[in-house]
Write a protein that holds these residues in place. Structure first.
Motif, PDB file in Angstrom:
ATOM      1  N   THR A  77       0.847  -1.190   0.000  1.00  0.00           N
ATOM      2  CA  THR A  77       0.000   0.000   0.000  1.00  0.00           C
ATOM      3  C   THR A  77       0.881   1.237   0.000  1.00  0.00           C
ATOM      4  O   THR A  77       1.813   1.341   0.772  1.00  0.00           O
ATOM      5  N   ASP A  78       0.596   2.153  -0.892  1.00  0.00           N
ATOM      6  CA  ASP A  78       1.360   3.392  -0.927  1.00  0.00           C
ATOM      7  C   ASP A  78       0.984   4.271   0.247  1.00  0.00           C
ATOM      8  O   ASP A  78      -0.174   4.603   0.414  1.00  0.00           O
ATOM      9  N   GLY A  79       1.981   4.638   1.029  1.00  0.00           N
ATOM     10  CA  GLY A  79       1.722   5.579   2.108  1.00  0.00           C
ATOM     11  C   GLY A  79       1.682   6.977   1.532  1.00  0.00           C
ATOM     12  O   GLY A  79       2.048   7.188   0.390  1.00  0.00           O
TER      13      GLY A  79
ATOM     14  N   HIS B 215      14.186  16.651 -11.915  1.00  0.00           N
ATOM     15  CA  HIS B 215      12.941  15.979 -12.311  1.00  0.00           C
ATOM     16  C   HIS B 215      11.913  16.936 -12.882  1.00  0.00           C
ATOM     17  O   HIS B 215      10.968  16.524 -13.533  1.00  0.00           O
ATOM     18  N   ILE B 216      12.076  18.209 -12.576  1.00  0.00           N
ATOM     19  CA  ILE B 216      11.084  19.207 -13.014  1.00  0.00           C
ATOM     20  C   ILE B 216      11.690  20.025 -14.171  1.00  0.00           C
ATOM     21  O   ILE B 216      12.874  19.879 -14.464  1.00  0.00           O
ATOM     22  N   PRO B 217      10.897  20.865 -14.820  1.00  0.00           N
ATOM     23  CA  PRO B 217      11.466  21.622 -15.944  1.00  0.00           C
ATOM     24  C   PRO B 217      12.561  22.587 -15.487  1.00  0.00           C
ATOM     25  O   PRO B 217      12.527  23.070 -14.357  1.00  0.00           O
TER      26      PRO B 217
ATOM     27  N   VAL C 124      -5.136  10.908 -13.056  1.00  0.00           N
ATOM     28  CA  VAL C 124      -4.466  10.547 -11.800  1.00  0.00           C
ATOM     29  C   VAL C 124      -3.310  11.516 -11.597  1.00  0.00           C
ATOM     30  O   VAL C 124      -2.372  11.545 -12.399  1.00  0.00           O
ATOM     31  N   ASP C 125      -3.387  12.332 -10.568  1.00  0.00           N
ATOM     32  CA  ASP C 125      -2.349  13.351 -10.351  1.00  0.00           C
ATOM     33  C   ASP C 125      -2.264  13.703  -8.873  1.00  0.00           C
ATOM     34  O   ASP C 125      -3.297  13.727  -8.203  1.00  0.00           O
ATOM     35  N   ARG C 126      -1.066  14.044  -8.405  1.00  0.00           N
ATOM     36  CA  ARG C 126      -1.014  14.726  -7.117  1.00  0.00           C
ATOM     37  C   ARG C 126      -1.818  16.009  -7.273  1.00  0.00           C
ATOM     38  O   ARG C 126      -1.821  16.613  -8.340  1.00  0.00           O
TER      39      ARG C 126
ATOM     40  N   GLY D 119       7.735  18.097 -15.683  1.00  0.00           N
ATOM     41  CA  GLY D 119       9.062  17.656 -16.087  1.00  0.00           C
ATOM     42  C   GLY D 119       8.946  16.517 -17.101  1.00  0.00           C
ATOM     43  O   GLY D 119       9.449  16.594 -18.225  1.00  0.00           O
ATOM     44  N   MET D 120       8.263  15.448 -16.689  1.00  0.00           N
ATOM     45  CA  MET D 120       8.024  14.324 -17.592  1.00  0.00           C
ATOM     46  C   MET D 120       6.541  13.975 -17.585  1.00  0.00           C
ATOM     47  O   MET D 120       5.829  14.173 -18.528  1.00  0.00           O
ATOM     48  N   ASN D 121       6.070  13.409 -16.500  1.00  0.00           N
ATOM     49  CA  ASN D 121       4.744  12.858 -16.214  1.00  0.00           C
ATOM     50  C   ASN D 121       4.740  11.352 -16.415  1.00  0.00           C
ATOM     51  O   ASN D 121       4.650  10.843 -17.537  1.00  0.00           O
TER      52      ASN D 121
END
Ligand code: ADQ
Length: 444
Positions: A20-22, A161-163, A268-270, A370-372
């Motif tokens: 399970t993802d915490g 990881h980001i632009p 599906v996104d934060r 950055g990617m996704n």
């Protein structure tokens, strides 16, 4: 063989696929590193996620799922200035082109430098002569500078990881120059896309009179580094495998049963303003408005776990989304049906895989990304015989690779609406053809 020392803000031991993802483990970086770390011996160092009234520098070592982790607590003030402050209120919005949300407080920058120094001091005793050090992301740009100051001569790499944004945005940072100079303490800098690498090179050559040589070598500040492009991927074979797991199948069956003969569109996104959630919903609303005949045949499932909830911009976004979804559902719901199902929790990876597979359309509309990885996961989870359609923002790094997706501008509700129409009516031949090409890229 030299060891690998990974340094990132948060340390998330590689989750087992059925784990399970915490709350802390939701995020692209954690998922991506989990795959890499299984292959190398070494240490994963970073913040424990806990705070203490004063900084102790006490290391906590653990062995989890085959990886050694070393974590340290942050001081309360550091957490505010470094994490909530410079990382999430300054660099994150600015690097995602949100100058309007960017805070330029001097104390945040000082906290950022202080924490990077403290991390470097804490890590120092763990470093052996042959170790390769790999530092991740915007929280830790000055890490190599601090390590070099302490005499570390190991090879150190950095991945963003980001632009990396356009020059005009970088220079809005009061201390942009030392930040970029700190990048030159790395031997190798990785970016997600050529566009990002190019923007970095542009800053170096125009702002500080640096030069670009052959082999992606950049020189400035009396130093040289190499800046190259390494688009991040997913463990695609593993993702396809868990899509076939009993848990994933169960979720898949449940989703089909509950979509009451409607085609499902999934997001599906934060819960983050960079992900274009509002634009996506407005685009979906436009689709419902323009296509009355389709209203009874489609539904949107938006999964958006809450993220960085201590930052005001995220709280504001959350309440705007609640309002927007209420409005759309109010206007288009039937007594026995609501067009948007909205969920703020995390799911296990195998459950997500089942959800992706049950969705006829994957709707990925970041304003900057950055990617996704969600785009890649959606592709990896499809049924090869009856794949769904990926709609992807041109502003995700992934759009450079996943060119057979329906590429849209998320700022245009019409483009989102048209792409939805097209995706929902696309025949199996075209869906398979596009998916074959996308899947080839994701697997590679
Ligand atoms: P993120 O901004 O977090 O990553 P993304 O690349 O899409 O964005 O990764 C999100 C990850 O979290 C995916 O693996 C997804 O499955 C997982 N996730 C999302 N919602 C979840 C939920 N409800 N339950 C469980 N898991 C969930 C940052 C950058 C991206 C870049 C990555 C990797 O912003 O641009 O692609 O790092 O470099």
């Amino acid at each position: 063989m030299s060891r690998l020392i990974v340094v990132s803000n948060r340390v998330n031991p590689p989750p087992a696929p059925d784990q399970t993802d915490g709350e802390g483990s939701v995020g692209g970086l954690a998922m991506a590193l989990a795959a890499a770390l299984r292959e190398y011996s070494g240490v994963w160092f970073g913040w424990s996620g806990k705070t203490t009234p004063t900084f102790t520098g006490q290391l906590s070592m653990q062995r989890v799922n085959g990886v050694t982790t070393a974590t340290v607590d942050l001081e309360d003030g550091d957490y505010q200035e470094y994490y909530n402050g410079y990382a999430n209120k300054t660099l994150w919005p600015l690097f995602h082109y949100r100058v309007d949300l960017t805070a330029y407080d001097r104390s945040f920058g000082e906290g950022y430098d202080r924490v990077n120094k403290r991390f470097a001091e804490t890590l120092l005793p763990l470093i052996e002569p042959d170790d390769v050090i790999w530092v991740h992301d915007y929280h830790l740009i000055p890490m190599a500078r601090e390590l070099r100051r302490m005499g570390v001569t190991n090879r150190i790499g950095f991945f963003l990881h980001i632009p990396w944004p356009a020059h005009q945005l970088v220079v809005t940072l009061p201390r942009h120059r030392p930040l970029v100079e700190a990048m030159f303490d790395y031997d190798l800098i990785g970016f997600q896309t050529e566009e990002n690498r190019h923007a970095f090179e542009g800053y170096v050559t125009t702002e500080v009179g640096g030069s670009a040589g052959p082999g992606q070598i950049l020189s400035a500040f009396g130093k040289t580094t190499r800046a190259a492009v390494f688009p991040i991927g997913i463990d695609a074979a593993d993702f396809a495998r868990i899509t076939d797991s009993p848990r994933a199948r169960k979720v898949y069956d449940r989703m089909l049963a509950h979509s009451v003969f409607r085609k499902m569109v999934v997001g599906v996104d934060r819960l983050d303003y960079s992900k274009g959630l509002e634009e996506r919903l407005v685009g979906f609303e436009r689709f419902l408005h323009d296509n009355p005949d389709q209203r009874s045949q489609v539904m949107l499932l938006q999964i958006a776990p809450i993220s960085r909830d201590e930052v005001e911009a995220y709280q504001d976004l959350r309440s705007r989304l609640d309002g927007l979804i209420g409005r759309i559902n109010g206007a288009y719901a039937e007594m026995d049906f609501t067009p948007i199902r909205y969920v703020n929790r995390s799911y296990r990876r195998d459950e997500l895989a089942g959800v992706y597979r049950a969705a006829r359309v994957g709707l990925v509309t970041p304003l900057r990304d950055g990617m996704n990885l969600v785009a890649k996961e959606y592709v990896a989870a499809q049924d090869p015989n009856d794949p769904g359609v990926l709609i992807l923002s041109r502003f995700a790094g992934a759009a450079r690779q996943l060119t057979e997706a329906l590429i849209i501008n998320p700022n245009s509700p019409e483009e989102i609406s048209d792409a939805l129409s097209r995706a929902l009516s696309m025949g199996p031949g075209e869906r398979r053809q596009r998916w074959d090409s996308l899947n080839h890229t994701v697997q590679k």
